[in-house]
Design a protein around this motif. Structure first.
Motif, PDB file in Angstrom:
ATOM      1  N   GLN A   1       0.833  -1.193   0.000  1.00 39.38           N
ATOM      2  CA  GLN A   1       0.000   0.000   0.000  1.00 39.38           C
ATOM      3  C   GLN A   1       0.871   1.247   0.000  1.00 39.38           C
ATOM      4  O   GLN A   1       1.500   1.586   0.997  1.00 39.38           O
ATOM      5  N   GLN A   2       0.893   1.943  -1.121  1.00 38.14           N
ATOM      6  CA  GLN A   2       1.630   3.202  -1.219  1.00 38.14           C
ATOM      7  C   GLN A   2       0.927   4.271  -0.378  1.00 38.14           C
ATOM      8  O   GLN A   2      -0.302   4.311  -0.317  1.00 38.14           O
ATOM      9  N   TYR A   3       1.731   5.126   0.272  1.00 37.87           N
ATOM     10  CA  TYR A   3       1.100   6.231   0.992  1.00 37.87           C
ATOM     11  C   TYR A   3       2.083   7.366   1.262  1.00 37.87           C
ATOM     12  O   TYR A   3       3.299   7.164   1.292  1.00 37.87           O
ATOM     13  N   LEU A   4       1.524   8.556   1.442  1.00 39.78           N
ATOM     14  CA  LEU A   4       2.237   9.743   1.908  1.00 39.78           C
ATOM     15  C   LEU A   4       1.669  10.066   3.279  1.00 39.78           C
ATOM     16  O   LEU A   4       0.443  10.045   3.465  1.00 39.78           O
ATOM     17  N   ALA A   5       2.529  10.342   4.262  1.00 45.22           N
ATOM     18  CA  ALA A   5       2.045  10.574   5.627  1.00 45.22           C
ATOM     19  C   ALA A   5       2.795  11.724   6.267  1.00 45.22           C
ATOM     20  O   ALA A   5       3.919  12.059   5.885  1.00 45.22           O
ATOM     21  N   ALA A   6       2.155  12.323   7.287  1.00 46.13           N
ATOM     22  CA  ALA A   6       2.772  13.400   8.060  1.00 46.13           C
ATOM     23  C   ALA A   6       2.631  13.105   9.543  1.00 46.13           C
ATOM     24  O   ALA A   6       1.550  12.728  10.012  1.00 46.13           O
ATOM     25  N   LEU A   7       3.735  13.281  10.276  1.00 45.93           N
ATOM     26  CA  LEU A   7       3.734  13.172  11.727  1.00 45.93           C
ATOM     27  C   LEU A   7       3.925  14.553  12.337  1.00 45.93           C
ATOM     28  O   LEU A   7       4.562  15.420  11.742  1.00 45.93           O
ATOM     29  N   ASP A   8       3.374  14.764  13.530  1.00 44.00           N
ATOM     30  CA  ASP A   8       3.667  15.969  14.289  1.00 44.00           C
ATOM     31  C   ASP A   8       5.135  15.904  14.701  1.00 44.00           C
ATOM     32  O   ASP A   8       5.558  14.962  15.375  1.00 44.00           O
ATOM     33  N   LYS A   9       5.927  16.883  14.298  1.00 41.69           N
ATOM     34  CA  LYS A   9       7.369  16.805  14.540  1.00 41.69           C
ATOM     35  C   LYS A   9       7.721  16.891  16.019  1.00 41.69           C
ATOM     36  O   LYS A   9       8.818  16.497  16.434  1.00 41.69           O
ATOM     37  N   ASN A  10       6.801  17.377  16.854  1.00 43.23           N
ATOM     38  CA  ASN A  10       7.064  17.511  18.283  1.00 43.23           C
ATOM     39  C   ASN A  10       6.696  16.270  19.082  1.00 43.23           C
ATOM     40  O   ASN A  10       7.250  16.044  20.156  1.00 43.23           O
ATOM     41  N   THR A  11       5.764  15.473  18.565  1.00 43.20           N
ATOM     42  CA  THR A  11       5.265  14.325  19.328  1.00 43.20           C
ATOM     43  C   THR A  11       5.417  12.995  18.606  1.00 43.20           C
ATOM     44  O   THR A  11       5.374  11.941  19.244  1.00 43.20           O
ATOM     45  N   GLY A  12       5.536  13.019  17.269  1.00 38.38           N
ATOM     46  CA  GLY A  12       5.601  11.790  16.495  1.00 38.38           C
ATOM     47  C   GLY A  12       4.241  11.199  16.178  1.00 38.38           C
ATOM     48  O   GLY A  12       4.149  10.144  15.536  1.00 38.38           O
ATOM     49  N   LYS A  13       3.159  11.857  16.595  1.00 34.88           N
ATOM     50  CA  LYS A  13       1.815  11.342  16.323  1.00 34.88           C
ATOM     51  C   LYS A  13       1.420  11.634  14.873  1.00 34.88           C
ATOM     52  O   LYS A  13       1.711  12.705  14.348  1.00 34.88           O
ATOM     53  N   GLN A  14       0.743  10.677  14.258  1.00 31.41           N
ATOM     54  CA  GLN A  14       0.330  10.854  12.869  1.00 31.41           C
ATOM     55  C   GLN A  14      -0.726  11.934  12.745  1.00 31.41           C
ATOM     56  O   GLN A  14      -1.730  11.915  13.458  1.00 31.41           O
ATOM     57  N   LEU A  15      -0.505  12.873  11.829  1.00 29.54           N
ATOM     58  CA  LEU A  15      -1.461  13.940  11.566  1.00 29.54           C
ATOM     59  C   LEU A  15      -2.414  13.558  10.451  1.00 29.54           C
ATOM     60  O   LEU A  15      -3.611  13.850  10.503  1.00 29.54           O
TER      61      LEU A  15
END
Length: 467
Positions: free
Chosen positions: A231-245
């Motif tokens: 499964q291809q995907y693009l993802a973003a994490l909160d840079k301060n916590t590592g939680k997925q945005l």
């Protein structure tokens, strides 16, 4: 006059921090603008293992990730192996040649793959790895600290051309973010204290070739792209916590080939900020929430080169045998070119076979330079796309992975043999000289003020002109 001088002085003081910041930091793969251009007139154009070497430091293990720099510190990753590790070999065709040789002998497809895997691939059940983040002093090369952030089997295999840590870290000056595809993301402060860790799911890569796409920062978002066989995907994490945005799944390329190795690019222009990605056969740009903005077909099935912007245009290297595209800001929807068409409202120009396999392109002094993995250098006019030359660097130079870079009127092309070919920038091809290091190189360099940092297979060099 006094008032004018005061205004000019204030303007210079206001401008100084950004100039100094650019000269003292190299925060990500291919630098702050993803277009590796040096700004110091004091950068060296000649070097060897001894000439203009400020320092060199042995880095145990193997990694093709690039060094990054912030706060007078150099960071880079490596992985050591318990026992033996399959050594790299120059060029890109030796596995294909081995397959042809085995098939000529009448071996079955299953027998061929078994022998190729035994010789050219390192599979997860064959190795136990120790993953490290190193911190070095920029001025001396002294190792200030190292952190072993993971130990165990890798999440997938690798072709021996690749490494288990080919992804380059990224930094915002406060934290260093280490991303290993299909394994996890770690954040460390500059003293080596872990701020957070986010594990990632394991997804298979085509034929166990390994991974290579590096993360990027967009404001408070740490963005990474994983094009894989599940499964291809693009993802973003909160840079301060590592939680997925957010995470945006995608489906690009032929069914049998969904893997990719291209690093995304954060394109900031007057209209908006975009996350530009190159996937199998299609480039797709997203907004900062992961919503698709536009797409452009014509990329190779195995994308590697990174996009970048220069003087108002976005440049997309479509890969080996594919076009080089220049794209204007503001696109929406499908902006793909029909057959035999080279431009449209948003595609300023395209060059049918301007793309390259491994090295990313670089734009400098009005030209876009594309270097093939076999040592062919093309120059195109950055505004019009007109090809100004196509030349082989040297009859003996036929293996290139490192992306070219430029400064002080010169272009630098570093071969896998460790030989840097120095070419005069401009519309006419002119070879100036070569700089030997004598060891395999696949990592791209970092340019920090007066220093050029080159990572070979076993060492990190700081190249600095002797005063």
């Amino acid at each position: 006059m006094k008032k004018l001088l005061t205004i000019l002085t204030c303007a210079l003081l206001l401008a100084a921090p950004s100039v100094l910041a650019q000269d003292s930091a190299w925060p990500q793969f291919r630098g702050p603008n993803a277009n590796p251009i040096g700004t110091s007139a004091l950068l060296a154009d000649r070097w060897s293992k001894t000439q203009n070497v400020e320092w060199s430091q042995t880095i145990p293990g193997r990694g093709w990730s690039s060094a990054i720099v912030t706060g007078g510190k150099v960071f880079l990753t490596t992985a050591t192996t318990d026992g033996k590790s399959k050594v790299p070999q120059k060029g890109t065709e030796y596995s294909n040649e081995y397959v042809a040789e085995l098939m000529k002998k009448g071996l079955s497809e299953e027998e061929v793959m078994k022998k190729v895997n035994e010789r050219d691939f390192e599979l997860p059940d064959e190795v136990t790895l120790h993953y490290f983040l190193y911190c070095l002093d920029l001025k001396t090369g002294k190792v200030e600290w190292k952190k072993e952030f993971y130990t165990g089997r890798p999440p997938g295999g690798r072709h021996r051309k690749n490494s288990f840590v080919s992804e380059t870290p990224v930094t915002d000056g406060k934290l260093v973010y280490v991303y290993v595809a299909n394994l996890g993301v770690w954040a460390f402060d500059l003293a080596g204290k872990q701020a957070w860790k986010t594990p990632l799911e394991v997804n298979p890569i085509y034929l166990e070739f390994g991974t290579g796409s590096s993360p990027v920062l967009a404001g408070n978002q740490l963005v990474f792209l994983t094009d894989n066989q599940k499964q291809q995907y693009l993802a973003a994490l909160d840079k301060n916590t590592g939680k997925q945005l957010w995470r945006t799944d995608r489906d690009l390329g032929p069914k049998e080939m969904h893997s990719g190795w291209a690093t995304p690019f954060v394109w900031k222009h007057a209209l908006r900020t975009e996350l530009v990605t190159v996937g199998p056969e299609i480039a797709v740009s997203y907004d900062l929430s992961g919503k698709e903005l536009w797409r452009l077909s014509g990329m190779s099935a195995a994308p590697i080169p990174m996009p970048f912007a220069y003087e108002g245009l976005l440049y997309l290297n479509g890969g080996r045998g594919r076009p080089l595209f220049a794209v204007r800001p503001g696109a929406s929807g499908d902006i793909s070119l029909p057959k035999n068409q080279t431009s449209n409202e948003f595609v300023a120009w395209s060059q049918a076979r301007g793309g390259t396999y491994l090295p990313s392109s670089v734009a400098y002094q009005g030209g876009v330079y594309s270097l093939s993995e076999t040592g062919i250098l093309n120059r195109f006019d950055a505004k019009t796309g007109v090809q100004t030359y196509k030349e082989r660097l040297d009859p003996s130079a036929n293996a290139f992975t490192t992306s070219p870079w430029a400064y002080n009127g010169k272009l630098f092309c570093l071969s896998e043999e460790g030989q840097t070919y120095v070419v005069a920038a401009g519309e006419k091809f002119k070879m100036l000289h070569t700089n030997p290091l004598g060891e395999m190189v696949q990592a791209s360099p970092a340019l920090v003020g007066e220093r050029l940092l080159i990572r070979t297979e076993s060492r990190l060099y700081s190249i600095r002109r002797k005063k």
